[in-house]
Design an enzyme around this catalytic site. Structure first.
Site, PDB file in Angstrom:
ATOM      1  N   ASP A  18       0.828  -1.202   0.000  1.00 41.79           N
ATOM      2  CA  ASP A  18       0.000   0.000   0.000  1.00 41.79           C
ATOM      3  C   ASP A  18       0.870   1.264   0.000  1.00 41.79           C
ATOM      4  OD1 ASP A  18      -1.281  -2.319   0.861  1.00 41.79           O
ATOM      5  OD2 ASP A  18      -2.746  -1.242   2.057  1.00 41.79           O
ATOM      6  N   HIS A  33      -0.691   4.787  -0.171  1.00 42.12           N
ATOM      7  CA  HIS A  33      -1.431   5.791   0.599  1.00 42.12           C
ATOM      8  C   HIS A  33      -0.908   7.221   0.434  1.00 42.12           C
ATOM      9  CE1 HIS A  33      -4.567   3.537   2.473  1.00 42.12           C
ATOM     10  NE2 HIS A  33      -3.739   2.665   3.035  1.00 42.12           N
ATOM     11  N   ASP A  88      -4.624   0.527  -2.601  1.00 43.70           N
ATOM     12  CA  ASP A  88      -4.574   1.602  -1.605  1.00 43.70           C
ATOM     13  C   ASP A  88      -3.534   2.657  -1.983  1.00 43.70           C
ATOM     14  OD1 ASP A  88      -6.631   0.503  -0.215  1.00 43.70           O
ATOM     15  OD2 ASP A  88      -5.534   0.206   1.651  1.00 43.70           O
ATOM     16  N   ASN A 127      -9.236  -1.385  -0.869  1.00 42.32           N
ATOM     17  CA  ASN A 127     -10.481  -0.937  -0.253  1.00 42.32           C
ATOM     18  C   ASN A 127     -10.607   0.580  -0.260  1.00 42.32           C
ATOM     19  OD1 ASN A 127      -8.333  -1.151   1.855  1.00 42.32           O
ATOM     20  ND2 ASN A 127      -9.911  -0.274   3.177  1.00 42.32           N
ATOM     21  N   HIS A 128      -9.494   1.303  -0.260  1.00 36.46           N
ATOM     22  CA  HIS A 128      -9.582   2.762  -0.261  1.00 36.46           C
ATOM     23  C   HIS A 128      -9.955   3.304  -1.645  1.00 36.46           C
ATOM     24  CE1 HIS A 128      -8.330   3.929   3.834  1.00 36.46           C
ATOM     25  NE2 HIS A 128      -7.857   2.689   3.835  1.00 36.46           N
ATOM     26  N   HIS A 182      -5.995  -7.502  -2.655  1.00 33.17           N
ATOM     27  CA  HIS A 182      -5.705  -6.539  -1.586  1.00 33.17           C
ATOM     28  C   HIS A 182      -6.006  -7.111  -0.209  1.00 33.17           C
ATOM     29  CE1 HIS A 182      -5.015  -2.656   0.250  1.00 33.17           C
ATOM     30  NE2 HIS A 182      -6.166  -2.766   0.900  1.00 33.17           N
TER      31      HIS A 182
END
Length: 424
Positions: free
Chosen positions: A71, A73, A109, A144-145, A249
């Site tokens: 991830d 981010h 993500d 999921n983001h 993920h």
């Protein structure tokens, strides 16, 4: 007088009309916006690029070298550190692929918790183009983001991230204005381009007004059929099988495999492209605790249900391991269940753990698996940053002011979740 009129008419005939310019004007506007937003030019092609396939890639053969990155981010500097660690980019040109036929998978993500979300999307897409030119590939998958943001759930957006989307919106509107100059010329130009801001509220009660434009811009960009969602997210697989490695993920359960991995990829893509409606909810298998982008059953702790994981992998021909992100591994990349469950989310982003960059490398068609970690000579800088961040967080916590994501933006304790925009 007649001669002058004839001369003027002849000169006018030499001036291209909008009928001849729409494609060129549109390409110029797009390149203008791309560079203004990201500082990146995408290579031009003499002929229009073929449309993306209706279904994202699900199965690929095993490459000579396979890399997995967790991830990201919204942290561009730390993401670049991971890309360099994997040998995917040279030290001084992050938009140029330097790994030949390597296939790299990023576990999703990309969005939330940081302020470089759009720039990361642009960088990854530009690198993917460069990699393809060398016989390699860089393939992000859905996290999921990404699902949350397409759904209008901005709980983990940061003020910096909202400002980035506000800046994008300003340049995107400028590009629309350029295109409309031709579309409204009245002499056969294309119809006006779609305005993604139509139907989106301008005010968000309960949120500080200084963030309203950022939320509105984020909704316009990322809702189903939004410009950023369609361009950068719609063609991403939710599940990707490369040789004997399954990339997802969160994780897979038996029902997901029975439903069909290609079917999952196709339906998520349709949703993001807006083919299910501007306000359609995400498909069921990417919503909820046991969804493929949310599951932690095989990535949390050492006591996994190894027997169940083995059964799931046994349903996918040739699969030997499941490689997952989503759950931060404070001890670094690791594997359990006889290396059938491989967890690669090291909490890389400064907004989400500030972990040491690490990447997974699989060579020899799956026979040689290793972790590439940050050189100890460089690791101190990340530890120092983490210590400074922890000290600040502790000081703030003592004052009772700890907030995360959108909680930073609201006047009261309630949050904003799944903001809906009316269909245009």
């Amino acid at each position: 007088m007649a001669t002058a009129a004839a001369t003027a008419a002849a000169a006018a005939a030499d001036v291209p009309s909008c009928r001849d310019l729409p494609a060129a004007v549109s390409a110029f506007a797009d390149a203008f916006v791309d560079f203004a937003v990201s500082g990146i030019f995408f290579p031009s092609t003499p002929t229009p690029s073929p449309p993306p396939p209706p279904t994202p890639t699900t199965f690929l053969p095993s490459p000579t070298r396979l890399v997995a990155i967790g991830d990201l981010h919204g942290d561009l500097p730390k993401s670049l550190s991971a890309l360099r660690l994997a040998g995917l980019v040279p030290p001084h040109d992050p938009t140029s692929w330097s790994a030949g036929p390597t296939l790299a998978v990023q576990l999703g993500d990309i969005l939330d918790r940081g302020g470089d979300e759009i720039r990361l999307l642009y960088l990854i897409r530009r690198l993917a183009i460069s990699a393809a030119g060398q016989g390699g590939a860089l393939l992000p998958i859905m996290g999921n983001h990404e699902v949350m943001n397409v759904s209008g759930d901005f709980r983990f957006a940061t003020p910096q991230g909202l400002r980035e989307f506000s800046a994008w919106a300003g340049w995107y509107r400028a590009g629309l204005a350029i295109k409309r100059r031709c579309a409204r010329g009245g002499d056969g130009g294309d119809p006006p381009p779609k305005n993604p801001f139509l139907g989106i509220p301008k005010e968000f009660p309960g949120v500080k007004p200084e963030f309203w434009d950022g939320i509105r811009s984020r909704l316009a960009a990322l809702r189903p059929d939004g410009p950023i969602a369609r361009r950068f997210l719609a063609d991403l697989p939710t599940v990707l099988v490369v040789g004997d490695s399954v990339f997802v993920h969160g994780g897979l359960l038996e029902a997901n495999v029975e439903y069909g991995l290609e079917r999952i990829n196709a339906e998520v893509s349709e949703w993001i492209r807006g083919e299910r409606g501007a306000n359609a909810v995400a498909p069921e298998f990417v919503r909820g605790r046991d969804a493929v982008v949310w599951l932690r059953r095989f990535s949390d702790g050492v006591n996994c249900d190894c027997q169940r994981l083995e059964g799931v992998l046994g349903m996918i021909p040739g699969a030997k391991r499941m490689i997952m992100g989503h759950t931060i591994q404070t001890e670094g990349i690791n594997a359990v269940c006889g290396a059938q469950a491989v967890r690669v989310d090291v909490g890389l982003s400064r907004g989400c753990g500030n972990g040491l960059p690490e990447v997974l490398e699989i060579n020899g068609g799956g026979t040689n698996v290793r972790v590439i970690t940050t050189d100890p000579a460089e690791a101190w800088q990340y530890r120092k940053q983490g210590a400074e961040k922890a000290a600040i967080a502790t000081a703030v916590k003592k004052k009772g002011e700890v907030k995360e994501g959108l909680a930073l933006l609201v006047r009261e304790s309630h949050g904003l979740k799944e903001v809906q925009a009316k269909a245009a």
